[in-house]
Write a protein that holds these residues in place. Structure first.
Motif, PDB file in Angstrom:
ATOM      1  N   PHE A  51      36.108  33.056  33.211  1.00  0.00           N
ATOM      2  CA  PHE A  51      36.600  32.814  34.570  1.00  0.00           C
ATOM      3  C   PHE A  51      35.467  32.835  35.582  1.00  0.00           C
ATOM      4  O   PHE A  51      35.456  32.038  36.527  1.00  0.00           O
ATOM      5  CB  PHE A  51      37.685  33.828  34.950  1.00  0.00           C
ATOM      6  N   LEU A  52      34.493  33.704  35.403  1.00  0.00           N
ATOM      7  CA  LEU A  52      33.370  33.759  36.334  1.00  0.00           C
ATOM      8  C   LEU A  52      32.565  32.466  36.304  1.00  0.00           C
ATOM      9  O   LEU A  52      32.071  32.012  37.335  1.00  0.00           O
ATOM     10  CB  LEU A  52      32.483  34.964  36.034  1.00  0.00           C
ATOM     11  N   HIS A  84      38.061  47.275  33.698  1.00  0.00           N
ATOM     12  CA  HIS A  84      38.695  46.476  34.732  1.00  0.00           C
ATOM     13  C   HIS A  84      40.017  47.111  35.105  1.00  0.00           C
ATOM     14  O   HIS A  84      40.702  47.673  34.267  1.00  0.00           O
ATOM     15  CB  HIS A  84      38.990  45.056  34.228  1.00  0.00           C
ATOM     16  N   SER A  85      40.395  46.988  36.352  1.00  0.00           N
ATOM     17  CA  SER A  85      41.717  47.452  36.753  1.00  0.00           C
ATOM     18  C   SER A  85      42.611  46.240  36.964  1.00  0.00           C
ATOM     19  O   SER A  85      42.598  45.633  38.015  1.00  0.00           O
ATOM     20  CB  SER A  85      41.627  48.286  38.026  1.00  0.00           C
ATOM     21  N   HIS A  86      43.280  45.830  35.917  1.00  0.00           N
ATOM     22  CA  HIS A  86      44.151  44.660  35.930  1.00  0.00           C
ATOM     23  C   HIS A  86      45.588  45.095  36.132  1.00  0.00           C
ATOM     24  O   HIS A  86      45.983  46.190  35.764  1.00  0.00           O
ATOM     25  CB  HIS A  86      44.063  43.895  34.605  1.00  0.00           C
ATOM     26  N   LEU A 122      42.363  35.703  39.334  1.00  0.00           N
ATOM     27  CA  LEU A 122      41.817  36.386  40.506  1.00  0.00           C
ATOM     28  C   LEU A 122      42.842  37.326  41.129  1.00  0.00           C
ATOM     29  O   LEU A 122      42.480  38.381  41.656  1.00  0.00           O
ATOM     30  CB  LEU A 122      41.336  35.361  41.544  1.00  0.00           C
ATOM     31  N   ASP A 123      44.112  36.967  41.059  1.00  0.00           N
ATOM     32  CA  ASP A 123      45.176  37.832  41.587  1.00  0.00           C
ATOM     33  C   ASP A 123      45.315  39.121  40.790  1.00  0.00           C
ATOM     34  O   ASP A 123      45.824  40.115  41.302  1.00  0.00           O
ATOM     35  CB  ASP A 123      46.528  37.097  41.584  1.00  0.00           C
ATOM     36  N   SER A 124      44.866  39.109  39.543  1.00  0.00           N
ATOM     37  CA  SER A 124      45.067  40.273  38.685  1.00  0.00           C
ATOM     38  C   SER A 124      43.777  41.008  38.312  1.00  0.00           C
ATOM     39  O   SER A 124      43.824  42.004  37.608  1.00  0.00           O
ATOM     40  CB  SER A 124      45.791  39.851  37.402  1.00  0.00           C
ATOM     41  N   CYS A 125      42.639  40.524  38.769  1.00  0.00           N
ATOM     42  CA  CYS A 125      41.358  41.119  38.353  1.00  0.00           C
ATOM     43  C   CYS A 125      40.468  41.342  39.582  1.00  0.00           C
ATOM     44  O   CYS A 125      39.818  40.415  40.051  1.00  0.00           O
ATOM     45  CB  CYS A 125      40.679  40.214  37.333  1.00  0.00           C
ATOM     46  N   ASN A 126      40.461  42.567  40.069  1.00  0.00           N
ATOM     47  CA  ASN A 126      39.660  42.874  41.260  1.00  0.00           C
ATOM     48  C   ASN A 126      38.162  42.630  41.092  1.00  0.00           C
ATOM     49  O   ASN A 126      37.533  42.104  42.009  1.00  0.00           O
ATOM     50  CB  ASN A 126      39.922  44.303  41.723  1.00  0.00           C
ATOM     51  N   ASP A 160      49.171  42.407  27.839  1.00  0.00           N
ATOM     52  CA  ASP A 160      48.137  41.397  27.547  1.00  0.00           C
ATOM     53  C   ASP A 160      46.995  41.494  28.542  1.00  0.00           C
ATOM     54  O   ASP A 160      46.724  40.581  29.289  1.00  0.00           O
ATOM     55  CB  ASP A 160      48.749  39.991  27.538  1.00  0.00           C
ATOM     56  N   ASP A 161      46.327  42.623  28.549  1.00  0.00           N
ATOM     57  CA  ASP A 161      45.208  42.849  29.451  1.00  0.00           C
ATOM     58  C   ASP A 161      44.100  41.825  29.183  1.00  0.00           C
ATOM     59  O   ASP A 161      43.848  41.458  28.051  1.00  0.00           O
ATOM     60  CB  ASP A 161      44.664  44.271  29.258  1.00  0.00           C
ATOM     61  N   VAL A 162      43.443  41.384  30.246  1.00  0.00           N
ATOM     62  CA  VAL A 162      42.388  40.377  30.137  1.00  0.00           C
ATOM     63  C   VAL A 162      41.134  41.022  29.563  1.00  0.00           C
ATOM     64  O   VAL A 162      40.721  42.082  30.017  1.00  0.00           O
ATOM     65  CB  VAL A 162      42.094  39.767  31.523  1.00  0.00           C
TER      66      VAL A 162
END
Length: 94
Positions: free
Chosen positions: A20-21, A3-5, A44-48, A10-12
Motif C-alpha cells: 500500500f505504501l 500496527h493498530s488496525h 488508509l481508513d484502517s491503518c494509522n 483479518d489484520d493487515v
C-alpha cells in the motif's frame, strides 16, 4: 512492526502495508483505477501508520509543487547568469 488496525480477524500484515505504501504515490497522483483507489482508501481508513505516511507524502508533494512554481528574484537570476558565463569563459580558455 506493530500496527493498530481496526480489522478484526483479518489484520493487515506488514507486507501488505509495504504494498500500500508503494501504491500511495500513485494514489496521490490519481494514477490508480477506481477499484485500486477504493482499496487504498479502505486500507488508509484502517491503518494509522500508513495514513500518517500518506499525509507526509501528500504534504511533501504539495511543498515541492509550490516551490517549483516560485521563481527566483531577478537579481539572483542575473548573478547566476554572470557566474555561468564566467565559468564558461574559464572552461574555453583551458
Amino acid at each position: 512492526m506493530s500496527h493498530s488496525h481496526s480489522h478484526d480477524a483479518d489484520d493487515v500484515s506488514a507486507s501488505e502495508c509495504v504494498d500500500f505504501l508503494e501504491r500511495i504515490v500513485y494514489f496521490i497522483d490519481n494514477e490508480l483505477d477506481e477499484a485500486d483507489c477504493s482499496e487504498v482508501r479502505r486500507h488508509l481508513d484502517s491503518c494509522n501508520p500508513c495514513l500518517e505516511k500518506y499525509d507526509l507524502q501528500r504534504t511533501v508533494k504539495s511543498v515541492v509543487a509550490r516551490s517549483c512554481s516560485e521563481s527566483a528574484p531577478a537579481e539572483l537570476r542575473e548573478r547566476v547568469r554572470i557566474r555561468i558565463r564566467e565559468v564558461q569563459v574559464r572552461i574555453t580558455e583551458v
